[in-house]
Design an enzyme around this catalytic site. Structure first.
Site, PDB file in Angstrom:
ATOM      1  N   ASP A  15      40.570  43.286  43.662  1.00  0.00           N
ATOM      2  CA  ASP A  15      41.798  43.063  44.437  1.00  0.00           C
ATOM      3  C   ASP A  15      41.600  41.786  45.254  1.00  0.00           C
ATOM      4  O   ASP A  15      40.481  41.270  45.362  1.00  0.00           O
ATOM      5  CB  ASP A  15      42.084  44.263  45.370  1.00  0.00           C
ATOM      6  CG  ASP A  15      43.358  44.078  46.191  1.00  0.00           C
ATOM      7  OD1 ASP A  15      44.370  43.601  45.630  1.00  0.00           O
ATOM      8  OD2 ASP A  15      43.353  44.377  47.398  1.00  0.00           O
ATOM      9  N   SER A  16      42.678  41.326  45.870  1.00  0.00           N
ATOM     10  CA  SER A  16      42.561  40.176  46.765  1.00  0.00           C
ATOM     11  C   SER A  16      41.816  40.545  48.049  1.00  0.00           C
ATOM     12  O   SER A  16      41.307  39.667  48.740  1.00  0.00           O
ATOM     13  CB  SER A  16      43.960  39.673  47.127  1.00  0.00           C
ATOM     14  OG  SER A  16      44.690  40.715  47.741  1.00  0.00           O
ATOM     15  N   TYR A  47      47.155  36.941  47.925  1.00  0.00           N
ATOM     16  CA  TYR A  47      47.578  36.475  46.607  1.00  0.00           C
ATOM     17  C   TYR A  47      49.109  36.342  46.538  1.00  0.00           C
ATOM     18  O   TYR A  47      49.635  35.489  45.811  1.00  0.00           O
ATOM     19  CB  TYR A  47      47.151  37.467  45.520  1.00  0.00           C
ATOM     20  CG  TYR A  47      45.722  37.345  45.021  1.00  0.00           C
ATOM     21  CD1 TYR A  47      44.819  36.427  45.568  1.00  0.00           C
ATOM     22  CD2 TYR A  47      45.271  38.159  43.980  1.00  0.00           C
ATOM     23  CE1 TYR A  47      43.513  36.329  45.091  1.00  0.00           C
ATOM     24  CE2 TYR A  47      43.975  38.067  43.496  1.00  0.00           C
ATOM     25  CZ  TYR A  47      43.095  37.160  44.050  1.00  0.00           C
ATOM     26  OH  TYR A  47      41.819  37.072  43.566  1.00  0.00           O
ATOM     27  N   CYS A  78      45.490  45.696  41.881  1.00  0.00           N
ATOM     28  CA  CYS A  78      46.314  44.769  42.646  1.00  0.00           C
ATOM     29  C   CYS A  78      47.553  44.480  41.804  1.00  0.00           C
ATOM     30  O   CYS A  78      47.438  44.045  40.648  1.00  0.00           O
ATOM     31  CB  CYS A  78      45.519  43.489  42.879  1.00  0.00           C
ATOM     32  SG  CYS A  78      46.450  42.158  43.650  1.00  0.00           S
ATOM     33  N   CYS A 189      52.179  47.489  46.305  1.00  0.00           N
ATOM     34  CA  CYS A 189      51.066  46.630  46.717  1.00  0.00           C
ATOM     35  C   CYS A 189      49.984  47.608  47.129  1.00  0.00           C
ATOM     36  O   CYS A 189      50.250  48.547  47.902  1.00  0.00           O
ATOM     37  CB  CYS A 189      51.463  45.742  47.895  1.00  0.00           C
ATOM     38  SG  CYS A 189      50.054  44.882  48.632  1.00  0.00           S
ATOM     39  N   THR A 190      48.772  47.410  46.612  1.00  0.00           N
ATOM     40  CA  THR A 190      47.727  48.421  46.857  1.00  0.00           C
ATOM     41  C   THR A 190      47.239  48.432  48.305  1.00  0.00           C
ATOM     42  O   THR A 190      46.549  49.359  48.716  1.00  0.00           O
ATOM     43  CB  THR A 190      46.533  48.211  45.898  1.00  0.00           C
ATOM     44  OG1 THR A 190      46.087  46.841  46.004  1.00  0.00           O
ATOM     45  CG2 THR A 190      46.935  48.525  44.473  1.00  0.00           C
TER      46      THR A 190
HETATM   47  N1  DGL Z   1      46.876  44.194  47.074  1.00  0.00           N
HETATM   48  C1  DGL Z   1      47.669  43.238  46.408  1.00  0.00           C
HETATM   49  C2  DGL Z   1      48.721  43.908  45.516  1.00  0.00           C
HETATM   50  O1  DGL Z   1      48.616  45.065  45.167  1.00  0.00           O
HETATM   51  C3  DGL Z   1      48.369  42.108  47.115  1.00  0.00           C
HETATM   52  C4  DGL Z   1      47.956  41.623  48.437  1.00  0.00           C
HETATM   53  C5  DGL Z   1      48.030  40.119  48.547  1.00  0.00           C
HETATM   54  O2  DGL Z   1      49.114  39.549  48.716  1.00  0.00           O
HETATM   55  O3  DGL Z   1      46.936  39.530  48.437  1.00  0.00           O
HETATM   56  O4  DGL Z   1      49.658  43.268  45.106  1.00  0.00           O
END
Ligand code: DGL
Length: 274
Positions: A15-16, A47, A78, A189-190
């Site tokens: 993930d980010s 991200y 993610c 978004c996780t």
């Molecule tokens: N956790 C990421 C997702 O599920 C995004 C978070 C980010 O913007 O970095 O999309």
């Protein structure tokens, strides 16, 4: 006596930042015998506002790193990274199962009574073809309201503090969805399951939250079973936590969000921190 996991059975999760830990904890619950390695690309977080091509390049580097560490399944925990890199990674690594995550529009559309669902997400996911496709396939008769909420990513990275400021911030993101009649709120978004307690406070029973992490962990189990690894267990599987950011800060956030004490490692894959 439990069998020993062969060295080649290992789950890699990326993930980010801390968001994918919401998927990792489900994987640990459902598949407790498997060693895991988690990669948080905190040097490049968030991200969401980045172009797809850039996110794809990060995801490619992380997947290469995880595969070099010996993982046999890569979980893109993610939404933004899946939107940018899922198909690309599958084509690049045809021999490694890649499990991605897409907005849980299908269960929300099935459950809505009002015909309105809200989707809390980030820009990269909202712009991606995975999102467009799930809406076309499962929500043609449903009104889908997209709320891009990068501030909730920042809140989760900060350990989701329960303060009046964070409550006000969450209310600002969620109230428009409720006002439009949404009775299902998709956490696309996780990072957002970690702010779910704050979201529930605002929602106050007016809508259900839809979190796909359990389903993603189930899919990882299915993939392992297909590979013939499904029955394997280990008594003390190792779990590694890597970040491209600050490992001490990452360890502290893991303790706060997941209640586990770990020593995270710094694993830089390039020198780009923009
Ligand atoms: N956790 C990421 C997702 O599920 C995004 C978070 C980010 O913007 O970095 O999309």
């Amino acid at each position: 006596m439990p069998e020993t996991i062969p060295a080649q059975a290992m789950i890699g999760v990326l993930d980010s930042g801390v968001g994918g830990l919401s998927v990792l904890r489900e994987i640990h619950d459902q598949l407790p015998g498997y060693p895991t390695i988690y990669y948080a690309d905190q040097a490049h977080l968030p991200y969401g506002p980045r172009p797809q091509a850039e996110i794809r390049r990060f995801v490619e580097q992380i997947a290469d790193f995880l595969i070099a560490q010996g993982v046999t399944v890569v979980v893109i925990a993610c939404h933004a990274a899946s939107a940018a890199g899922l198909h690309y990674l599958r084509a690049r690594h045809p021999d490694i199962p890649i499990v991605g995550i897409e907005p849980a529009v299908k269960p929300a559309a099935e459950r809505t009574q009002t015909g309105v669902i809200g989707v809390l997400t980030t820009q990269a996911t909202a712009d991606g073809s995975l999102y467009r496709r799930v809406i076309e396939r499962f929500a043609t008769n449903t009104r889908v309201i997209t709320q891009v909420s990068p501030a909730l990513v920042t809140l989760a990275e900060a350990g989701a503090p329960q303060t009046p400021e964070s409550r006000a911030l969450v209310a600002g993101e969620v109230e428009p969805l409720l006002a439009a009649g949404a009775d299902q709120i998709v956490l696309a978004c996780t990072h957002f399951p970690f702010v779910a307690p704050l979201i529930r406070d605002v929602v106050d029973g007016r809508a259900a939250l839809v979190d796909p992490s359990t389903a993603v962990a189930r899919q990882v189990g299915r993939v392992l079973a297909v590979r013939g690894d499904g029955a394997l267990t280990a008594t003390h599987p190792a779990h590694r936590y890597c970040t491209s950011g600050d490992p001490a800060a990452f360890s502290a956030t893991i303790a706060r969000l997941c209640g586990v004490r770990v020593t995270a490692e710094q694993c830089r894959l390039d020198q780009t921190t923009a």
